[in-house]
Write a protein that holds these residues in place. Sequence first.
Motif, PDB file in Angstrom:
ATOM      1  N   LEU A  32       0.823  -1.219   0.000  1.00 40.16           N
ATOM      2  CA  LEU A  32       0.000   0.000   0.000  1.00 40.16           C
ATOM      3  C   LEU A  32       0.853   1.264   0.000  1.00 40.16           C
ATOM      4  CD1 LEU A  32      -2.822  -1.045   2.490  1.00 40.16           C
ATOM      5  CD2 LEU A  32      -3.031  -0.714   0.009  1.00 40.16           C
ATOM      6  N   TYR A  33       1.945   1.270   0.755  1.00 43.10           N
ATOM      7  CA  TYR A  33       2.825   2.434   0.795  1.00 43.10           C
ATOM      8  C   TYR A  33       3.451   2.713  -0.568  1.00 43.10           C
ATOM      9  CZ  TYR A  33       2.939   3.218   5.890  1.00 43.10           C
ATOM     10  OH  TYR A  33       2.637   3.530   7.193  1.00 43.10           O
ATOM     11  N   CYS A  34       3.620   1.671  -1.361  1.00 42.50           N
ATOM     12  CA  CYS A  34       4.228   1.846  -2.691  1.00 42.50           C
ATOM     13  C   CYS A  34       3.328   2.636  -3.641  1.00 42.50           C
ATOM     14  CB  CYS A  34       4.545   0.491  -3.314  1.00 42.50           C
ATOM     15  SG  CYS A  34       5.924  -0.342  -2.511  1.00 42.50           S
ATOM     16  N   GLU A  35       2.048   2.702  -3.338  1.00 40.78           N
ATOM     17  CA  GLU A  35       1.114   3.400  -4.214  1.00 40.78           C
ATOM     18  C   GLU A  35       1.474   4.880  -4.365  1.00 40.78           C
ATOM     19  OE1 GLU A  35      -3.607   3.413  -5.135  1.00 40.78           O
ATOM     20  OE2 GLU A  35      -3.007   3.151  -3.045  1.00 40.78           O
ATOM     21  N   THR A  36       2.032   5.465  -3.327  1.00 40.14           N
ATOM     22  CA  THR A  36       2.367   6.887  -3.392  1.00 40.14           C
ATOM     23  C   THR A  36       3.819   7.139  -3.794  1.00 40.14           C
ATOM     24  OG1 THR A  36       2.885   6.920  -1.034  1.00 40.14           O
ATOM     25  CG2 THR A  36       0.616   7.500  -1.675  1.00 40.14           C
ATOM     26  N   LYS A  87      13.439 -11.596  -2.597  1.00 44.51           N
ATOM     27  CA  LYS A  87      13.609 -10.275  -3.213  1.00 44.51           C
ATOM     28  C   LYS A  87      12.262  -9.683  -3.612  1.00 44.51           C
ATOM     29  CE  LYS A  87      15.927  -7.720  -6.849  1.00 44.51           C
ATOM     30  NZ  LYS A  87      16.759  -7.766  -8.038  1.00 44.51           N
ATOM     31  N   PHE A  88      11.350 -10.535  -4.090  1.00 46.11           N
ATOM     32  CA  PHE A  88      10.017 -10.062  -4.469  1.00 46.11           C
ATOM     33  C   PHE A  88       9.372  -9.310  -3.309  1.00 46.11           C
ATOM     34  CE2 PHE A  88       5.411 -10.671  -4.544  1.00 46.11           C
ATOM     35  CZ  PHE A  88       5.101 -10.101  -5.772  1.00 46.11           C
ATOM     36  N   HIS A  89       9.410  -9.897  -2.130  1.00 42.54           N
ATOM     37  CA  HIS A  89       8.814  -9.260  -0.947  1.00 42.54           C
ATOM     38  C   HIS A  89       9.592  -8.010  -0.538  1.00 42.54           C
ATOM     39  CE1 HIS A  89       5.838 -12.371   0.197  1.00 42.54           C
ATOM     40  NE2 HIS A  89       6.643 -13.145  -0.530  1.00 42.54           N
ATOM     41  N   LYS A  90      10.902  -8.111  -0.548  1.00 43.29           N
ATOM     42  CA  LYS A  90      11.744  -6.997  -0.084  1.00 43.29           C
ATOM     43  C   LYS A  90      11.608  -5.760  -0.979  1.00 43.29           C
ATOM     44  CE  LYS A  90      13.917  -9.430   3.144  1.00 43.29           C
ATOM     45  NZ  LYS A  90      14.211  -9.179   4.491  1.00 43.29           N
ATOM     46  N   LEU A  91      11.303  -5.957  -2.258  1.00 44.90           N
ATOM     47  CA  LEU A  91      11.150  -4.809  -3.157  1.00 44.90           C
ATOM     48  C   LEU A  91      10.066  -3.858  -2.665  1.00 44.90           C
ATOM     49  CD1 LEU A  91      11.537  -6.425  -6.690  1.00 44.90           C
ATOM     50  CD2 LEU A  91      12.975  -4.627  -5.695  1.00 44.90           C
ATOM     51  N   PHE A  92       8.983  -4.402  -2.150  1.00 47.13           N
ATOM     52  CA  PHE A  92       7.906  -3.539  -1.661  1.00 47.13           C
ATOM     53  C   PHE A  92       8.382  -2.700  -0.483  1.00 47.13           C
ATOM     54  CE2 PHE A  92       5.531  -6.921  -3.852  1.00 47.13           C
ATOM     55  CZ  PHE A  92       4.811  -6.128  -4.741  1.00 47.13           C
ATOM     56  N   PHE A 120      10.658   0.136  -1.866  1.00 43.56           N
ATOM     57  CA  PHE A 120       9.953   1.216  -2.554  1.00 43.56           C
ATOM     58  C   PHE A 120       8.902   1.891  -1.673  1.00 43.56           C
ATOM     59  CE2 PHE A 120      12.067  -0.739  -6.065  1.00 43.56           C
ATOM     60  CZ  PHE A 120      12.258   0.289  -6.966  1.00 43.56           C
ATOM     61  N   ALA A 121       8.567   1.306  -0.542  1.00 43.49           N
ATOM     62  CA  ALA A 121       7.619   1.932   0.386  1.00 43.49           C
ATOM     63  C   ALA A 121       8.232   3.168   1.028  1.00 43.49           C
ATOM     64  CB  ALA A 121       7.194   0.943   1.458  1.00 43.49           C
ATOM     65  N   GLN A 122       9.542   3.203   1.090  1.00 50.54           N
ATOM     66  CA  GLN A 122      10.284   4.334   1.640  1.00 50.54           C
ATOM     67  C   GLN A 122       9.827   4.675   3.058  1.00 50.54           C
ATOM     68  OE1 GLN A 122       9.514   7.125  -1.584  1.00 50.54           O
ATOM     69  NE2 GLN A 122      11.490   6.614  -2.512  1.00 50.54           N
ATOM     70  N   SER A 123       9.735   3.643   3.879  1.00 48.54           N
ATOM     71  CA  SER A 123       9.345   3.818   5.275  1.00 48.54           C
ATOM     72  C   SER A 123      10.363   3.129   6.173  1.00 48.54           C
ATOM     73  CB  SER A 123       7.954   3.229   5.520  1.00 48.54           C
ATOM     74  OG  SER A 123       7.687   3.181   6.903  1.00 48.54           O
ATOM     75  N   PRO A 124      11.172   3.900   6.877  1.00 49.81           N
ATOM     76  CA  PRO A 124      12.144   3.291   7.789  1.00 49.81           C
ATOM     77  C   PRO A 124      11.494   2.403   8.847  1.00 49.81           C
ATOM     78  CG  PRO A 124      12.657   5.610   7.460  1.00 49.81           C
ATOM     79  CD  PRO A 124      11.314   5.366   6.821  1.00 49.81           C
ATOM     80  N   CYS A 125      10.305   2.764   9.312  1.00 49.92           N
ATOM     81  CA  CYS A 125       9.622   1.948  10.322  1.00 49.92           C
ATOM     82  C   CYS A 125       9.241   0.583   9.756  1.00 49.92           C
ATOM     83  CB  CYS A 125       8.377   2.665  10.842  1.00 49.92           C
ATOM     84  SG  CYS A 125       8.759   4.098  11.856  1.00 49.92           S
ATOM     85  N   LEU A 126       8.710   0.574   8.539  1.00 50.31           N
ATOM     86  CA  LEU A 126       8.364  -0.698   7.894  1.00 50.31           C
ATOM     87  C   LEU A 126       9.613  -1.538   7.665  1.00 50.31           C
ATOM     88  CD1 LEU A 126       5.645  -0.095   5.153  1.00 50.31           C
ATOM     89  CD2 LEU A 126       5.552  -1.672   7.076  1.00 50.31           C
ATOM     90  N   ASP A 179      -3.609  -4.661 -12.613  1.00 54.37           N
ATOM     91  CA  ASP A 179      -4.987  -4.642 -13.095  1.00 54.37           C
ATOM     92  C   ASP A 179      -5.920  -3.797 -12.238  1.00 54.37           C
ATOM     93  OD1 ASP A 179      -4.167  -6.372 -15.086  1.00 54.37           O
ATOM     94  OD2 ASP A 179      -5.101  -8.147 -14.189  1.00 54.37           O
ATOM     95  N   SER A 180      -5.779  -3.895 -10.927  1.00 52.00           N
ATOM     96  CA  SER A 180      -6.777  -3.301 -10.034  1.00 52.00           C
ATOM     97  C   SER A 180      -6.211  -2.342  -8.998  1.00 52.00           C
ATOM     98  CB  SER A 180      -7.543  -4.410  -9.304  1.00 52.00           C
ATOM     99  OG  SER A 180      -8.106  -5.307 -10.225  1.00 52.00           O
ATOM    100  N   GLY A 181      -4.912  -2.192  -8.952  1.00 52.67           N
ATOM    101  CA  GLY A 181      -4.317  -1.240  -8.031  1.00 52.67           C
ATOM    102  C   GLY A 181      -3.665  -1.884  -6.824  1.00 52.67           C
ATOM    103  N   PHE A 182      -3.052  -1.040  -6.026  1.00 48.99           N
ATOM    104  CA  PHE A 182      -2.255  -1.501  -4.901  1.00 48.99           C
ATOM    105  C   PHE A 182      -3.091  -2.115  -3.782  1.00 48.99           C
ATOM    106  CE2 PHE A 182       0.776   1.003  -7.178  1.00 48.99           C
ATOM    107  CZ  PHE A 182       1.980   0.377  -6.940  1.00 48.99           C
ATOM    108  N   SER A 183      -4.332  -1.659  -3.595  1.00 53.46           N
ATOM    109  CA  SER A 183      -5.145  -2.268  -2.539  1.00 53.46           C
ATOM    110  C   SER A 183      -5.489  -3.712  -2.891  1.00 53.46           C
ATOM    111  CB  SER A 183      -6.400  -1.448  -2.241  1.00 53.46           C
ATOM    112  OG  SER A 183      -7.196  -1.335  -3.391  1.00 53.46           O
TER     113      SER A 183
END
Length: 187
Positions: A59-63, A99-104, A107-113, A154-158
């Motif tokens: 979800l954070y990657c959406e922005t 790596k697939f999981h770590k990419l999110f 790109f989420a750019q959240s140090p807490c996450l 197809d349907s977005g990040f959510s």
Amino acid sequence: LAQRYQASITPIREALSRLAEYGLVTYYSNCGVSVIDFTDEDIQDLFRFIGDLDALAVLYCETSSRKPMLFFELEETLSTGSRLLGVENREEWETYSRKFHKLFYDFAQSPCLAEACNRFYPKLELLTGLYSQEGKAAQAIQQEHEGIFQAIKDSGFSSGAQAMRCHLQQDMFLALGAFRMRKDKSD
């Protein structure tokens, strides 16, 4: 351990300290350490938590202003993972699966996450190692990863976040099965 691995005590102590930080061993003052023991409830809780954490990273990657780069990296990772499964290189495939999981998270750019990911993923990787190299399990995981990416496109990040939660729930069932089988063999 120092004698067994012919290493000095300092790096052994540091390694055990790090394992304790990750919750993979329990440190007992002046007694030593022991490897953690999972229960079914521990496994279920961990996979639910990581599912929510991974979904939040999606979800954070959406922005993110770097979405095109994320899509490119995901496509490359999935393509490489698929190729590795085709030549039955499961060990290297696991690297691309992680790596697939770590990419999110990247790109989420959240140090807490990222901190939460770094804190809890070692336990998850310990459990996924019980089943992820099996042929059918690896194929199913790869297909789920492709489905997550397709849902995002197809349907977005959510939708991708929901697919990620479902993926981790399926992984939880695989982990529970492999864990129970291993536990039965040791009893």
